[in-house]
Design a protein around this motif. Structure first.
Motif, short mmCIF file in Angstrom:
data_model
loop_
_atom_site.label_atom_id
_atom_site.label_comp_id
_atom_site.label_asym_id
_atom_site.label_seq_id
_atom_site.Cartn_x
_atom_site.Cartn_y
_atom_site.Cartn_z
N GLN A 1 -16.42 -6.37 12.75
CA GLN A 1 -17.51 -7.07 12.08
C GLN A 1 -18.72 -7.24 12.99
OE1 GLN A 1 -15.67 -10.71 10.58
NE2 GLN A 1 -15.50 -9.78 8.54
N SER A 2 -18.51 -7.32 14.29
CA SER A 2 -19.63 -7.50 15.21
C SER A 2 -20.59 -6.31 15.19
CB SER A 2 -19.11 -7.73 16.63
OG SER A 2 -18.29 -6.65 17.05
N ASP A 3 -20.15 -5.17 14.65
CA ASP A 3 -21.01 -3.99 14.54
C ASP A 3 -21.83 -3.98 13.26
OD1 ASP A 3 -20.04 -2.99 16.96
OD2 ASP A 3 -18.41 -1.88 15.98
N ARG A 4 -21.65 -4.99 12.41
CA ARG A 4 -22.22 -4.94 11.06
C ARG A 4 -23.26 -6.02 10.81
NH1 ARG A 4 -20.25 -2.50 6.93
NH2 ARG A 4 -20.04 -4.35 5.60
N ALA B 1 0.83 -1.21 0.00
CA ALA B 1 0.00 0.00 0.00
C ALA B 1 0.86 1.25 0.00
CB ALA B 1 -0.94 -0.01 1.21
N GLN B 2 1.90 1.25 0.82
CA GLN B 2 2.78 2.42 0.87
C GLN B 2 3.49 2.63 -0.46
OE1 GLN B 2 5.40 2.22 4.35
NE2 GLN B 2 4.00 3.65 5.36
N ALA B 3 3.95 1.53 -1.07
CA ALA B 3 4.66 1.65 -2.35
C ALA B 3 3.76 2.22 -3.44
CB ALA B 3 5.20 0.29 -2.77
N ALA B 4 2.46 1.95 -3.33
CA ALA B 4 1.51 2.43 -4.34
C ALA B 4 0.89 3.77 -3.96
CB ALA B 4 0.40 1.40 -4.52
N GLY B 5 1.32 4.34 -2.84
CA GLY B 5 0.74 5.59 -2.38
C GLY B 5 -0.71 5.43 -1.95
N GLY B 6 -1.03 4.22 -1.46
CA GLY B 6 -2.42 3.91 -1.11
C GLY B 6 -2.65 3.84 0.39
N ALA B 7 -3.68 3.11 0.78
CA ALA B 7 -4.11 3.04 2.18
C ALA B 7 -4.10 1.60 2.66
CB ALA B 7 -5.51 3.63 2.33
N PHE B 8 -3.72 1.43 3.92
CA PHE B 8 -3.73 0.14 4.61
C PHE B 8 -4.72 0.25 5.76
CE2 PHE B 8 -2.24 -2.26 8.32
CZ PHE B 8 -2.20 -3.55 7.82
N LEU B 9 -5.74 -0.64 5.76
CA LEU B 9 -6.76 -0.63 6.80
C LEU B 9 -6.61 -1.86 7.69
CD1 LEU B 9 -9.95 0.31 4.68
CD2 LEU B 9 -8.22 1.83 5.68
N LEU B 10 -6.93 -1.67 8.96
CA LEU B 10 -7.02 -2.79 9.89
C LEU B 10 -8.49 -3.04 10.18
CD1 LEU B 10 -5.72 -4.85 11.81
CD2 LEU B 10 -5.65 -3.05 13.56
N ARG B 11 -8.89 -4.30 10.12
CA ARG B 11 -10.28 -4.70 10.36
C ARG B 11 -10.27 -5.88 11.33
NH1 ARG B 11 -12.60 -5.49 4.93
NH2 ARG B 11 -12.35 -7.74 5.02
N ILE B 12 -11.19 -5.89 12.27
CA ILE B 12 -11.22 -6.95 13.27
C ILE B 12 -12.37 -7.91 12.96
CG2 ILE B 12 -11.49 -7.48 15.71
CD1 ILE B 12 -8.85 -6.14 15.03
N ASP B 13 -12.00 -9.15 12.69
CA ASP B 13 -12.96 -10.22 12.41
C ASP B 13 -13.37 -10.85 13.74
OD1 ASP B 13 -14.33 -12.50 11.73
OD2 ASP B 13 -12.79 -13.32 10.40
N ASP B 14 -14.41 -10.29 14.34
CA ASP B 14 -14.82 -10.72 15.68
C ASP B 14 -16.24 -11.27 15.71
OD1 ASP B 14 -16.06 -8.32 15.19
OD2 ASP B 14 -15.73 -7.50 17.20
#
Length: 284
Positions: A75-78, A30-43
């Motif tokens: 994910q528990s919020d969705r 993501a950094q190399a592409a100038g993009g974004a890295f997201l963290l998501r919790i699979d709960d």
């Protein structure tokens, strides 16, 4: 195209070296592409997910030098979002309720007339015990639901495919043969008891809603991608670019699991290792 990827661990145990490889690789791409890295919790599995493991995930990833936007999606919020998608598939006549336990499925799949049980990306391939001859009618029940794979594939106007910039375990690319999915994949579970939705449904919806353009994950999930692409077609969702990477394995070639505490990131930290050493050990 903007580059947005994610790392989506489950807080059910300590992150190990394989998690570090996947998370750092996604972050670096993501950094190399100038993009974004997201963290998501699979709960979704609240019986196994623990707050202390979630806190450890944040701590370990920050120690590795990774950064991500806040707030983090859980994910528990969705659950309402997943329920709406299930309703859409139910209204299309593509789901049916299933009362079989895992033991029931193993027993039915290994019956003498069936031969040895076959395994697919969702575990033992479901033998169709509860599959109705016609789609169920009426309100969608609050119970486990399966996708009628034959009906789903029949709705496709063209074979689904995806762009693969890595590869499957045997060098596979993004070609999907839908005519094989009923035999090699089966009627996958999309709603599981006590969880609201299965991994397959939740990950597809989360990736779409977070505008994920690139999914970076291990080769052990390559075979599940055909399920995800099919659901994307059925729910009119975009298909991201996939990059399946090699797995980190132990001395006998077995892929790491959360019970491999000797390779937990926290263990390396307690031994005085540095983040750069973790990168080197993982082969980054």
């Amino acid at each position: 195209m903007n580059f947005t990827t994610r790392f989506a661990p489950s807080p059910t145990g300590p992150l190990h070296l394989g998690h570090a490889y996947s998370a750092v690789l996604a972050h670096d791409m993501a950094q190399a592409a100038g993009g974004a890295f997201l963290l998501r919790i699979d709960d979704l599995d609240q019986t196994r997910c623990k707050p202390q493991w979630e806190a450890q995930i944040f701590d370990d990833l920050a120690w590795l030098g990774l950064t991500w936007p806040q707030p983090v999606l859980h994910q528990s919020d969705r659950l309402p979002r997943y329920r709406d998608a299930l309703q859409t598939l139910w209204d299309q006549g593509l789901l049916y309720p299933c009362s079989c336990s895992r033991a029931d499925i193993r027993a039915a799949a290994s019956a003498p007339q069936e031969g040895a049980p076959l395994h697919g990306p969702d575990g033992v391939i479901y033998p169709g015990t509860c599959r109705p001859t016609t789609p169920p009618r009426g309100p969608m029940p609050d119970m486990p639901l399966r996708l009628d794979m034959a009906r789903a594939v029949a709705l496709l106007d063209a074979p689904p495919s995806f762009t693969e910039t890595g590869s499957g375990p045997d060098g596979e690319t993004g070609l999907i043969r839908p005519q094989n999915m009923q035999v090699l994949v089966g009627d996958v579970a999309l709603a599981r008891p006590g969880m609201g939705a299965s991994y397959h449904l939740s990950v597809v919806l989360d990736d779409a809603d977070q505008a994920i353009t690139h999914v970076i994950r291990g080769q052990d999930l390559f075979s599940a991608t055909q399920i995800h692409v099919l659901l994307q077609r059925l729910l009119d969702l975009p298909t991201p670019i996939y990059h399946h990477h090699r797995l980190i394995r132990d001395e006998v070639g077995k892929r790491l699991a959360k019970r491999d505490d000797a390779r937990a990131i926290a263990t390396y930290r307690s031994e005085g290792r540095s983040p750069d050493e973790i990168r080197s050990i993982a082969g980054l």
